[in-house]
Design a protein around this motif. Sequence first.
Motif, PDB file in Angstrom:
ATOM      1  N   ALA A 146      45.616  16.321  17.710  1.00 41.29           N
ATOM      2  CA  ALA A 146      46.305  16.293  19.002  1.00 41.29           C
ATOM      3  C   ALA A 146      45.854  17.452  19.884  1.00 41.29           C
ATOM      4  O   ALA A 146      45.660  17.283  21.096  1.00 41.29           O
ATOM      5  N   ALA A 147      45.666  18.622  19.299  1.00 43.96           N
ATOM      6  CA  ALA A 147      45.199  19.780  20.063  1.00 43.96           C
ATOM      7  C   ALA A 147      43.785  19.551  20.595  1.00 43.96           C
ATOM      8  O   ALA A 147      43.482  19.881  21.745  1.00 43.96           O
ATOM      9  N   ALA A 148      42.916  18.962  19.792  1.00 45.84           N
ATOM     10  CA  ALA A 148      41.550  18.687  20.237  1.00 45.84           C
ATOM     11  C   ALA A 148      41.527  17.676  21.375  1.00 45.84           C
ATOM     12  O   ALA A 148      40.780  17.836  22.352  1.00 45.84           O
ATOM     13  N   VAL A 149      42.353  16.649  21.276  1.00 48.51           N
ATOM     14  CA  VAL A 149      42.432  15.655  22.354  1.00 48.51           C
ATOM     15  C   VAL A 149      42.970  16.302  23.624  1.00 48.51           C
ATOM     16  O   VAL A 149      42.465  16.054  24.722  1.00 48.51           O
ATOM     17  N   LEU A 150      43.969  17.151  23.493  1.00 44.05           N
ATOM     18  CA  LEU A 150      44.547  17.829  24.653  1.00 44.05           C
ATOM     19  C   LEU A 150      43.533  18.750  25.319  1.00 44.05           C
ATOM     20  O   LEU A 150      43.421  18.772  26.548  1.00 44.05           O
ATOM     21  N   GLY A 202      40.278  18.431  25.276  1.00 44.48           N
ATOM     22  CA  GLY A 202      39.310  17.571  25.962  1.00 44.48           C
ATOM     23  C   GLY A 202      39.862  17.022  27.265  1.00 44.48           C
ATOM     24  O   GLY A 202      39.177  17.005  28.290  1.00 44.48           O
ATOM     25  N   PHE A 203      41.105  16.588  27.253  1.00 47.15           N
ATOM     26  CA  PHE A 203      41.742  16.059  28.464  1.00 47.15           C
ATOM     27  C   PHE A 203      41.831  17.129  29.545  1.00 47.15           C
ATOM     28  O   PHE A 203      41.523  16.872  30.714  1.00 47.15           O
ATOM     29  N   VAL A 204      42.228  18.329  29.168  1.00 49.63           N
ATOM     30  CA  VAL A 204      42.337  19.424  30.138  1.00 49.63           C
ATOM     31  C   VAL A 204      40.970  19.773  30.703  1.00 49.63           C
ATOM     32  O   VAL A 204      40.830  20.007  31.908  1.00 49.63           O
ATOM     33  N   GLU A 205      39.949  19.789  29.863  1.00 46.66           N
ATOM     34  CA  GLU A 205      38.606  20.119  30.361  1.00 46.66           C
ATOM     35  C   GLU A 205      38.107  19.070  31.349  1.00 46.66           C
ATOM     36  O   GLU A 205      37.509  19.404  32.365  1.00 46.66           O
ATOM     37  N   VAL A 206      38.372  17.803  31.080  1.00 43.05           N
ATOM     38  CA  VAL A 206      37.977  16.749  32.020  1.00 43.05           C
ATOM     39  C   VAL A 206      38.662  16.955  33.364  1.00 43.05           C
ATOM     40  O   VAL A 206      38.029  16.860  34.421  1.00 43.05           O
ATOM     41  N   LEU A 217      32.791  19.399  25.313  1.00 43.70           N
ATOM     42  CA  LEU A 217      32.355  18.143  25.934  1.00 43.70           C
ATOM     43  C   LEU A 217      30.975  18.272  26.577  1.00 43.70           C
ATOM     44  O   LEU A 217      30.617  17.474  27.447  1.00 43.70           O
ATOM     45  N   ALA A 218      30.195  19.246  26.166  1.00 45.51           N
ATOM     46  CA  ALA A 218      28.908  19.526  26.801  1.00 45.51           C
ATOM     47  C   ALA A 218      27.936  18.349  26.755  1.00 45.51           C
ATOM     48  O   ALA A 218      27.107  18.205  27.637  1.00 45.51           O
ATOM     49  N   GLY A 219      28.030  17.493  25.792  1.00 45.37           N
ATOM     50  CA  GLY A 219      27.099  16.381  25.678  1.00 45.37           C
ATOM     51  C   GLY A 219      27.458  15.165  26.521  1.00 45.37           C
ATOM     52  O   GLY A 219      26.673  14.233  26.629  1.00 45.37           O
TER      53      GLY A 219
END
Length: 132
Positions: free
Chosen positions: A39-43, A45-49, A114-116
């Motif tokens: 859940a932390a990893a998904v969060l 990623g969402f914040v970075e987007v 998410l660099a790739g």
Amino acid sequence: MTPSKAPRPLAFPAGDTGSRDAGSGTVWVLAVTALVALAAAVLVGFVEVRVVRAQAAAAADLAALAAASALPDAVGSCRAAWVVAAAQQAQLVACEPAGLTVEVTVSRAFTGPLAGFPAVMVRARAGPPGGP
């Protein structure tokens, strides 16, 4: 007074510890920890987007305003848009002056986990100051 009898220890069959779910607490803790980490990893990623999208939109808006301030010189306006986009760590993908307006497209790459992934592209349009 009669001597008191000491309590006898419980006797379990050979090899049986008396508990059918021994170690299940460890499994549950590991499962919950894995779910929290996911859940932390998904969060993250969402914040970075969301952050990169906002940065790209700001870069596109600023580049469009810079280009519009240099109109009617088409080459100068696109050069101004390129400089401003580069200052915002974005790339100018397209610059299309049309009369009194200019439309720019800017891309901004992801960094970190998410660099790739493909870069975010945003389009903005602006006209000259004091224009119609």
